[in-house]
Motif scaffolding. Structure first.
Motif, PDB file in Angstrom:
ATOM      1  N   TYR A   5       0.813  -1.225   0.000  1.00 18.35           N
ATOM      2  CA  TYR A   5       0.000   0.000   0.000  1.00 18.35           C
ATOM      3  C   TYR A   5       0.845   1.273   0.000  1.00 18.35           C
ATOM      4  O   TYR A   5       0.296   2.376   0.055  1.00 18.35           O
TER       5      TYR A   5
ATOM      6  N   CYS B 212      -4.036   0.125   6.633  1.00 15.46           N
ATOM      7  CA  CYS B 212      -3.320   0.734   5.507  1.00 15.46           C
ATOM      8  C   CYS B 212      -4.229   1.670   4.716  1.00 15.46           C
ATOM      9  O   CYS B 212      -3.816   2.765   4.306  1.00 15.46           O
ATOM     10  N   LYS B 213      -5.455   1.243   4.486  1.00 15.28           N
ATOM     11  CA  LYS B 213      -6.412   2.091   3.763  1.00 15.28           C
ATOM     12  C   LYS B 213      -6.679   3.389   4.541  1.00 15.28           C
ATOM     13  O   LYS B 213      -6.738   4.475   3.958  1.00 15.28           O
TER      14      LYS B 213
END
Length: 245
Positions: free
Chosen positions: A102, A163-164
């Motif tokens: 990511y 992570c998002k």
């Protein structure tokens, strides 16, 4: 005979000049000082410390005192546990590739240790799991949280959700240090403080006690994971092999 006499005279005249020239060259060669060896000054500990390659402001005595105080609090004499190293050896091989996928700096793996490495369970506000997500935030980033399932405790799925969340915060804050602080206090609250104080340098902001020390804790956690012996820990064999140091 006259020619021989003249050649001998010229040769006798040139000999002293050649000797003087050699003596002059020898003198010059002995007076040239030897090349100086540059001794590099040792880099101070404060200059080595960073979070996601964002360094601390050098020369700021307040920051330096605070950093040293929190580092001391994470020494083995105070924590007296190897649980952090054991969990790092277990969690990091799963967390690190997801962070990389990511585009999140590797140092964010220490957020998991600070959030839940020393103590698990549910926080008084309802945050739970490795990344200590609130139920609403967890659902927003794709985790199932209901009566029968709580994916906040799934290391792989909760890391993807983290992570998002982290990546979304970075779009607005554009500083990994500020993102780490926002992970603790909330994106909206940190943005409000940035606007109110007209200041976007974490180390110069006036924040609540927990958030104001949060990044310092992350850096301290990074230090004891990377240099455990320096802080009184005996590095477990599995972590030694994993770090390949």
């Amino acid at each position: 005979m006259a020619a021989l006499f003249m050649m001998a005279k010229v040769f006798a005249y040139q000999m002293p000049l050649a000797q003087k020239s050699l003596l002059k060259e020898e003198k010059l060669s002995t007076t040239i000082p030897p090349t100086e060896t540059r001794i590099e000054e040792p880099v101070s500990l404060m200059a080595q410390l960073n979070f996601a390659k964002e360094t601390l402001p050098l020369g700021d005595k307040r920051v330096e005192r605070k950093m040293k105080k929190i580092l001391a609090a994470h020494s083995y004499d105070n924590l007296q546990t190897h649980r952090l190293h054991r969990r790092a050896a277990e969690w990091f091989p799963i967390i690190e590739p997801i962070l990389a996928a990511y585009g999140i700096p590797n140092d964010f793996k220490y957020v998991a240790l600070v959030e839940s490495g020393m103590q698990g369970g549910v926080s008084p506000k309802g945050a739970a799991g490795i990344w200590q997500f609130m139920p609403g935030t967890a659902r927003m980033y794709g985790l199932k949280v209901n009566g029968g399932t709580d994916e906040r405790y799934n290391l792989r799925k909760s890391t993807i959700a983290a992570c998002k969340y982290i990546k979304e915060m970075y779009k607005g804050l554009e500083s990994w240090t500020l993102v780490a602080a926002a992970y603790n206090v909330g994106d909206g609250r940190l943005r409000k403080q940035i606007n109110n104080q007209n200041q976007d340098n974490y180390y110069k902001m006036k924040l609540n006690r927990e958030t104001g020390g949060y990044v310092y804790k992350l850096i301290s956690m990074k230090q004891i994971m990377e240099h455990p012996v320096r802080y009184g820990y005996n590095k477990p064999k599995q972590l030694l092999a994993y770090n390949a140091e």
